[in-house]
Design an enzyme around this catalytic site. Structure first.
Site, PDB file in Angstrom:
ATOM      1  N   LYS A  56       9.860  21.674  26.084  1.00  0.00           N
ATOM      2  CA  LYS A  56      10.652  23.285  26.367  1.00  0.00           C
ATOM      3  C   LYS A  56       9.791  23.269  28.100  1.00  0.00           C
ATOM      4  CE  LYS A  56       9.391  28.406  25.150  1.00  0.00           C
ATOM      5  NZ  LYS A  56       8.776  28.770  24.312  1.00  0.00           N
ATOM      6  N   SER A  85      11.036  32.585  22.018  1.00  0.00           N
ATOM      7  CA  SER A  85      11.348  31.592  22.819  1.00  0.00           C
ATOM      8  C   SER A  85      12.568  30.171  23.637  1.00  0.00           C
ATOM      9  CB  SER A  85      10.326  32.173  24.293  1.00  0.00           C
ATOM     10  OG  SER A  85       8.959  31.624  23.912  1.00  0.00           O
ATOM     11  N   SER A 123       7.032  32.260  18.936  1.00  0.00           N
ATOM     12  CA  SER A 123       8.150  31.645  19.397  1.00  0.00           C
ATOM     13  C   SER A 123       8.807  29.804  19.626  1.00  0.00           C
ATOM     14  CB  SER A 123       7.762  31.406  21.229  1.00  0.00           C
ATOM     15  OG  SER A 123       7.651  32.661  21.818  1.00  0.00           O
TER      16      SER A 123
HETATM   17  N1  GLN Z   1       8.711  37.168  21.081  1.00  0.00           N
HETATM   18  C1  GLN Z   1       7.274  37.565  21.335  1.00  0.00           C
HETATM   19  C2  GLN Z   1       7.392  38.086  22.737  1.00  0.00           C
HETATM   20  O1  GLN Z   1       8.777  38.602  23.407  1.00  0.00           O
HETATM   21  C3  GLN Z   1       6.606  36.016  20.569  1.00  0.00           C
HETATM   22  C4  GLN Z   1       7.405  35.415  22.723  1.00  0.00           C
HETATM   23  C5  GLN Z   1       5.792  34.455  22.083  1.00  0.00           C
HETATM   24  O2  GLN Z   1       5.994  33.907  21.278  1.00  0.00           O
HETATM   25  N2  GLN Z   1       6.186  33.298  23.878  1.00  0.00           N
HETATM   26  O3  GLN Z   1       6.711  37.696  23.700  1.00  0.00           O
END
Ligand code: GLN
Length: 485
Positions: A79, A154, A178
């Site tokens: 990532k 994400s 994410s």
């Molecule tokens: N979707 C969640 C957010 O927007 C979690 C994102 C994540 O785990 N990095 O914060």
């Protein structure tokens, strides 16, 4: 069977028996990427040259009979918020578009030592804020099961790359879901270890008390292998747990007999779509058939998890992201005077969701509101943690859906932040409680879209969790899943 269709374990065996070489493996994946990337767009950077170089040097060492590590020759996608030395690391943000880290993250170091080959850096929501990968400043990634739909986020690039067989292994980061939510959307395995199990050194911080790095793979065995390599104590991360890495041999023994499993009532009710609920309830019978017991359990404070997270995560983010000021890292937009320079740089460098989080967090932490918001959220966080502690007095594993909904269409939720935030109602409580949790496919819904089942364990009980997941995968006739691309 083509090389890119093999699992990491199969590649590992073939390398040991000298049936295939690291060069052949990399070539097969690079060809696959070339063929499929125009449709999927999982990668921000494909590191063809360095990957070929790494494969060549491995090949030499293999010929000399050297011990080249347990992931020797296996490609991995990383990532783009995990630092890779001299390899661009953008966080899918304009502000870091041309950032080349001077060092490797600890996990990257461990992977290199284990012989893994970094094949590229994957797309994500900017600074890991989002649930669809649409918040990338560059382009959206597409779901391999339906190109009109999002891969989740994400870590959507990592999940799509693995599902589309553009890499056998990937790393993601998980602050509120994410890793697990995109794994669920792409029909693969995604694992968030206990907070503190995997070093965060070199992970670009979003919300430091919640962030954790973990594996995305097509199957549980590969997940175990990758977790074994990265799940190590690291003195460079002050929150790293000084505990021994779980034994690989033990983790690889499938076991679900006599497990006491709790189904989390609150995460099967309101807000969970019917096909998801039915898909997961249908899949838990494999545990029952293996001799586990199933019972409903209530965690009453879970309904406060989303508001609690959206105070704590933006608060930490607003502080962490203060470092992008045009002086120390990345983009600088020149202006008359230093304050206008800061403002121009941050205005041009950050996308709308990142700005929203910075404003939310700055507000929640400001004098006069601190007690009402941030402090209150910390108290609620303890109540949520206590609910889990109580449930684990009676159960070994808790189960819920990973996402309340199947993968949605690109553009469907992008204008409504609240709807987007709801995509994480099942995963966020786990980060607040710092627990290990894994998403594994339950099957496909009537539309042919993947549904994910979330398994949660006690802190540092990854072995119990992974053994149960392995047993489940072996009992499930349709796993691992593969999209027809
Ligand atoms: N979707 C969640 C957010 O927007 C979690 C994102 C994540 O785990 N990095 O914060």
């Amino acid at each position: 069977m083509k090389i890119f269709e093999l699992t990491a374990r199969e590649i590992r065996e073939k390398i040991r028996k000298k049936e295939i070489s690291p060069r052949e493996i990399i070539s097969s994946y690079l060809e696959r990427i070339e063929a499929i990337e125009p449709k999927i767009r999982a990668y921000i950077t494909v590191a063809s040259e360095t990957a070929i170089e790494m494969a060549e040097s491995l090949e030499e060492r293999l010929m000399k009979g050297e011990d080249v590590g347990i992931l020797a020759g296996i490609p991995i996608a990383i990532k783009d918020n995990i630092c890779t030395k001299n390899m661009r690391t953008t966080c899918a943000s304009r502000i870091l578009e041309n950032f080349f880290p001077p060092y490797d993250a600890t996990v990257v170091n461990l992977l290199k030592k284990a012989g893994a080959i970094i094949i590229g850096k994957t797309n994500m929501d900017e600074f890991a804020m989002g649930s669809s990968t649409e918040n990338s400043a560059f382009f959206p990634t597409r779901n391999p099961y339906d190109l009109e739909r999002v891969p989740g986020g994400s870590s959507g690039g990592s999940a799509a790359a693995v599902a589309a067989r553009e890499a056998p292994l990937a790393l993601g980061s998980d602050t509120g879901g994410s890793i697990r939510q995109p794994a669920s959307f792409c029909g693969i395995v995604g694992f968030k270890p206990t907070y503190g199990r995997v070093s965060r050194y070199g992970l670009v911080a979003f919300a430091s008390s919640l962030d954790q790095i973990g594996p995305l793979t097509t199957n549980v065995e590969d997940c175990i292998l990758l977790f074994y390599v990265i799940g190590r104590y690291d003195p460079l991360d002050s929150t790293s747990a000084p505990l021994p890495t779980p034994s690989l041999e033990e983790m690889l023994i499938p076991e679900a007999k006599d497990l006491r499993i709790g189904l989390v009532e609150e995460l099967f009710g309101e807000g969970i779509e019917k096909e998801v609920r039915e898909g997961v309830l249908n899949a838990v019978r494999y545990f029952e058939e293996m001799g586990a017991s199933l019972e409903w359990v209530s965690l009453p404070h879970l309904s406060y998890a989303l508001p609690c997270y959206y105070i704590i995560a933006p608060s930490e983010a607003s502080s962490n992201l203060a470092r992008y000021d045009g002086v120390k890292y990345g983009l600088r937009v020149d202006a008359e005077g230093v304050i206008p320079m800061y403002m121009e740089t941050r205005d041009k460098g950050f996308g709308p969701e990142v700005k929203r989080r910075i404003m939310l967090g700055t507000y929640a932490l400001s004098a006069g509101y601190y007690d009402a918001y941030y402090l209150k959220a910390l108290k609620v966080r303890s109540l949520i943690k206590r609910d889990f502690d109580r449930a684990f007095e009676k159960f070994d594993i808790l189960i819920s859906p990973t996402s309340p909904i199947p993968p949605f269409k690109i553009g469907e939720k992008i204008d409504d932040p609240l709807k987007m935030y709801m995509a994480d109602i099942c995963t966020i409580p786990i980060n607040l409680a710092a627990l290990p949790a894994l998403s594994i496919p339950a099957g496909l819904d009537p539309q042919g879209l993947p549904i994910g089942l979330q398994m949660i364990a006690k802190p540092f009980e990854e072995t119990t969790l992974l053994r149960a997941a392995l047993a489940y995968e072996k009992a499930h006739p349709f796993l691992p899943l593969k999209p027809s691309l």
